[in-house]
Design a protein around this motif. Structure first.
Motif, PDB file in Angstrom:
ATOM      1  N   PHE A  88       0.834  -1.200   0.000  1.00 45.22           N
ATOM      2  CA  PHE A  88       0.000   0.000   0.000  1.00 45.22           C
ATOM      3  C   PHE A  88       0.875   1.258   0.000  1.00 45.22           C
ATOM      4  N   PRO A  89       1.817   1.334  -0.955  1.00 43.85           N
ATOM      5  CA  PRO A  89       2.658   2.534  -1.026  1.00 43.85           C
ATOM      6  C   PRO A  89       1.849   3.751  -1.459  1.00 43.85           C
ATOM      7  N   ASN A  90       2.277   4.917  -0.995  1.00 43.20           N
ATOM      8  CA  ASN A  90       1.620   6.160  -1.413  1.00 43.20           C
ATOM      9  C   ASN A  90       2.286   6.712  -2.672  1.00 43.20           C
ATOM     10  N   VAL A  91       1.491   7.341  -3.517  1.00 44.79           N
ATOM     11  CA  VAL A  91       2.008   7.958  -4.736  1.00 44.79           C
ATOM     12  C   VAL A  91       2.070   9.482  -4.613  1.00 44.79           C
ATOM     13  N   ASP A  92       1.655  10.001  -3.455  1.00 36.80           N
ATOM     14  CA  ASP A  92       1.740  11.440  -3.236  1.00 36.80           C
ATOM     15  C   ASP A  92       1.819  11.707  -1.739  1.00 36.80           C
ATOM     16  N   LEU A  93       2.050  12.964  -1.416  1.00 38.57           N
ATOM     17  CA  LEU A  93       1.953  13.476  -0.046  1.00 38.57           C
ATOM     18  C   LEU A  93       1.642  14.957  -0.146  1.00 38.57           C
ATOM     19  N   THR A  94       0.570  15.386   0.521  1.00 43.07           N
ATOM     20  CA  THR A  94       0.220  16.805   0.573  1.00 43.07           C
ATOM     21  C   THR A  94       0.116  17.228   2.023  1.00 43.07           C
ATOM     22  N   VAL A  95       0.801  18.306   2.363  1.00 43.41           N
ATOM     23  CA  VAL A  95       0.826  18.833   3.725  1.00 43.41           C
ATOM     24  C   VAL A  95       0.305  20.258   3.714  1.00 43.41           C
ATOM     25  N   HIS A  96      -0.689  20.539   4.563  1.00 45.26           N
ATOM     26  CA  HIS A  96      -1.183  21.897   4.800  1.00 45.26           C
ATOM     27  C   HIS A  96      -0.836  22.288   6.228  1.00 45.26           C
ATOM     28  N   LEU A  97      -0.300  23.490   6.406  1.00 47.53           N
ATOM     29  CA  LEU A  97       0.102  23.971   7.727  1.00 47.53           C
ATOM     30  C   LEU A  97      -0.648  25.256   8.071  1.00 47.53           C
ATOM     31  N   HIS A  98      -1.281  25.285   9.256  1.00 44.39           N
ATOM     32  CA  HIS A  98      -1.861  26.542   9.731  1.00 44.39           C
ATOM     33  C   HIS A  98      -0.964  27.212  10.775  1.00 44.39           C
ATOM     34  N   ARG A  99       0.102  26.505  11.160  1.00 46.05           N
ATOM     35  CA  ARG A  99       1.089  27.052  12.094  1.00 46.05           C
ATOM     36  C   ARG A  99       2.426  26.404  11.795  1.00 46.05           C
ATOM     37  N   GLN A 100       3.500  27.155  11.962  1.00 41.62           N
ATOM     38  CA  GLN A 100       4.826  26.611  11.722  1.00 41.62           C
ATOM     39  C   GLN A 100       5.256  25.732  12.892  1.00 41.62           C
ATOM     40  N   PRO A 101       5.631  24.476  12.637  1.00 43.65           N
ATOM     41  CA  PRO A 101       6.024  23.575  13.728  1.00 43.65           C
ATOM     42  C   PRO A 101       7.417  23.895  14.253  1.00 43.65           C
ATOM     43  N   HIS A 102       7.674  23.444  15.471  1.00 40.61           N
ATOM     44  CA  HIS A 102       9.014  23.591  16.046  1.00 40.61           C
ATOM     45  C   HIS A 102       9.280  22.414  16.954  1.00 40.61           C
ATOM     46  N   GLY A 103      10.542  22.219  17.279  1.00 39.39           N
ATOM     47  CA  GLY A 103      10.934  21.130  18.161  1.00 39.39           C
ATOM     48  C   GLY A 103      11.380  19.903  17.391  1.00 39.39           C
ATOM     49  N   ALA A 104      11.906  18.929  18.127  1.00 40.15           N
ATOM     50  CA  ALA A 104      12.522  17.752  17.517  1.00 40.15           C
ATOM     51  C   ALA A 104      11.527  16.654  17.179  1.00 40.15           C
ATOM     52  N   TRP A 105      10.293  16.755  17.671  1.00 44.90           N
ATOM     53  CA  TRP A 105       9.320  15.673  17.505  1.00 44.90           C
ATOM     54  C   TRP A 105       8.255  16.045  16.487  1.00 44.90           C
ATOM     55  N   THR A 106       7.892  15.063  15.650  1.00 45.54           N
ATOM     56  CA  THR A 106       6.774  15.195  14.713  1.00 45.54           C
ATOM     57  C   THR A 106       5.649  14.295  15.216  1.00 45.54           C
ATOM     58  N   GLY A 107       4.505  14.887  15.520  1.00 46.63           N
ATOM     59  CA  GLY A 107       3.360  14.135  16.010  1.00 46.63           C
ATOM     60  C   GLY A 107       2.429  13.750  14.874  1.00 46.63           C
ATOM     61  N   LEU A 108       2.043  12.472  14.821  1.00 42.20           N
ATOM     62  CA  LEU A 108       1.222  11.934  13.737  1.00 42.20           C
ATOM     63  C   LEU A 108      -0.017  11.273  14.323  1.00 42.20           C
ATOM     64  N   ASP A 109      -1.166  11.897  14.142  1.00 43.28           N
ATOM     65  CA  ASP A 109      -2.451  11.342  14.558  1.00 43.28           C
ATOM     66  C   ASP A 109      -3.119  10.801  13.299  1.00 43.28           C
ATOM     67  N   THR A 110      -2.945   9.509  13.035  1.00 42.50           N
ATOM     68  CA  THR A 110      -3.125   8.940  11.693  1.00 42.50           C
ATOM     69  C   THR A 110      -4.261   7.927  11.626  1.00 42.50           C
ATOM     70  N   THR A 111      -5.035   8.030  10.535  1.00 41.30           N
ATOM     71  CA  THR A 111      -6.071   7.069  10.199  1.00 41.30           C
ATOM     72  C   THR A 111      -5.847   6.590   8.769  1.00 41.30           C
ATOM     73  N   VAL A 112      -5.913   5.279   8.569  1.00 39.52           N
ATOM     74  CA  VAL A 112      -5.737   4.689   7.242  1.00 39.52           C
ATOM     75  C   VAL A 112      -7.023   3.977   6.840  1.00 39.52           C
ATOM     76  N   ALA A 113      -7.518   4.292   5.629  1.00 41.79           N
ATOM     77  CA  ALA A 113      -8.713   3.640   5.085  1.00 41.79           C
ATOM     78  C   ALA A 113      -8.355   2.954   3.773  1.00 41.79           C
ATOM     79  N   PHE A 114      -8.857   1.745   3.576  1.00 43.66           N
ATOM     80  CA  PHE A 114      -8.730   1.037   2.307  1.00 43.66           C
ATOM     81  C   PHE A 114     -10.111   0.973   1.654  1.00 43.66           C
ATOM     82  N   GLY A 115     -10.188   1.335   0.389  1.00 47.15           N
ATOM     83  CA  GLY A 115     -11.429   1.195  -0.348  1.00 47.15           C
ATOM     84  C   GLY A 115     -11.554  -0.185  -0.976  1.00 47.15           C
ATOM     85  N   PRO A 116     -12.690  -0.453  -1.688  1.00 47.00           N
ATOM     86  CA  PRO A 116     -12.937  -1.788  -2.233  1.00 47.00           C
ATOM     87  C   PRO A 116     -12.343  -2.026  -3.613  1.00 47.00           C
TER      88      PRO A 116
END
Length: 280
Positions: free
Chosen positions: A220-248
């Motif tokens: 299930f490799p991705n063929v794209d990645l799009t990131v929208h930011l409403h604030r500039q991140p800082h610090g050493a950690w990237t937090g990922l609150d992730t949901t994955v859906a598979f279609g039929p």
């Protein structure tokens, strides 16, 4: 980009020991060589897209730094993965597509062996004081220092995954995980990069932290990645609150709310091509 191979059972550094420096080494101002730490999860002679995504931001930062300081900030970046990401030297070309004092569009093209493999477009918007009306974001995540590490390399092979410090908020579930990700490695060995480039170098990890099916049975490799930011991140950690859906019908979607230690900073989306591993 979809790989024609299942995840490799052989680690990419078995014949070339890992070096502690970084994910890439700079050859000159536009060319970079990936180290074994950038090794991909689907096949040992490919590189993982995540650090390459950060490298693209670094190249864009260098391009814009050559001009006047206009105070614009990166607010959206969209990557299209056009081909196989060989674990080989790459060249990145950057151009300003739409210049402006308050809005600017920049494009970057990554080439490996002369062939375009990634095309990215980034929107830069004016930085203004809007603290008076700021709001609408979710609550912040528990701090990563309070969480136990998760050995993600038990699920995925590859030098990149092995390099990560992953701290899930709760035990990972199929299709649903919230986790912090960090790395002790530099993006480019011996080179200072912006905090944003380092942050975005970890975002593509989202598609691997909440797997719906074992990657040894399903691809299930991705063929794209799009990131929208409403604030500039800082610090050493990237937090990922992730949901994955598979279609039929062979498509999937990885959706992520992005965090730093102060709370949400934006969202990321990845479209997936879902198919069984050949021979399974």
């Amino acid at each position: 980009m979809p790989s024609d191979h299942p995840p490799s059972a052989q680690l990419p550094w078995e014949e070339s020991p890992l070096t502690p420096a970084g994910y890439f080494e700079a050859i000159d101002v536009n060319r970079y060589k990936p180290t074994p730490h950038a090794g991909g999860a689907w096949h040992r002679d490919e590189q993982h897209f995540s650090p390459l995504g950060g490298l693209v931001v670094h190249a864009i930062d260098r391009h814009r730094a050559a001009g006047p300081d206009d105070g614009l900030v990166l607010s959206r970046i969209s990557y299209d993965i056009l081909g196989r990401l060989a674990l080989d030297e790459c060249e990145i070309e950057v151009a300003t597509v739409r210049p402006g004092r308050t809005i600017e569009l920049v494009e970057a093209v990554v080439r490996i062996a002369g062939r375009p493999v990634v095309r990215a477009r980034a929107w830069f918007l004016a930085r203004l004081d809007t603290a008076e009306v700021a709001g609408g974001a979710d609550e912040r995540l528990p701090r990563p220092e309070s969480l136990a590490p998760w050995p993600m390399s038990e699920v995925w092979p590859g030098g990149y995954i092995a390099s990560l410090d992953v701290r899930p908020v709760a035990p990972p579930e199929p299709g649903r995980t919230t986790a912090w990700v960090a790395t002790p490695l530099a993006l480019v060995a011996g080179v200072m990069v912006t905090p944003l480039a380092s942050y975005l170098a970890l975002v593509d990890t989202a598609n691997g932290i909440a797997v719906r099916q074992p990657p040894t049975a399903w691809m299930f490799p991705n063929v794209d990645l799009t990131v929208h930011l409403h604030r500039q991140p800082h610090g050493a950690w990237t937090g990922l609150d992730t949901t994955v859906a598979f279609g039929p019908s062979g498509q999937g979607l990885t959706s992520t709310v992005l965090h730093d230690v102060d709370g949400p900073v934006g969202q990321a989306q990845q479209i997936l091509t879902v198919r069984p591993v050949p021979g399974m």
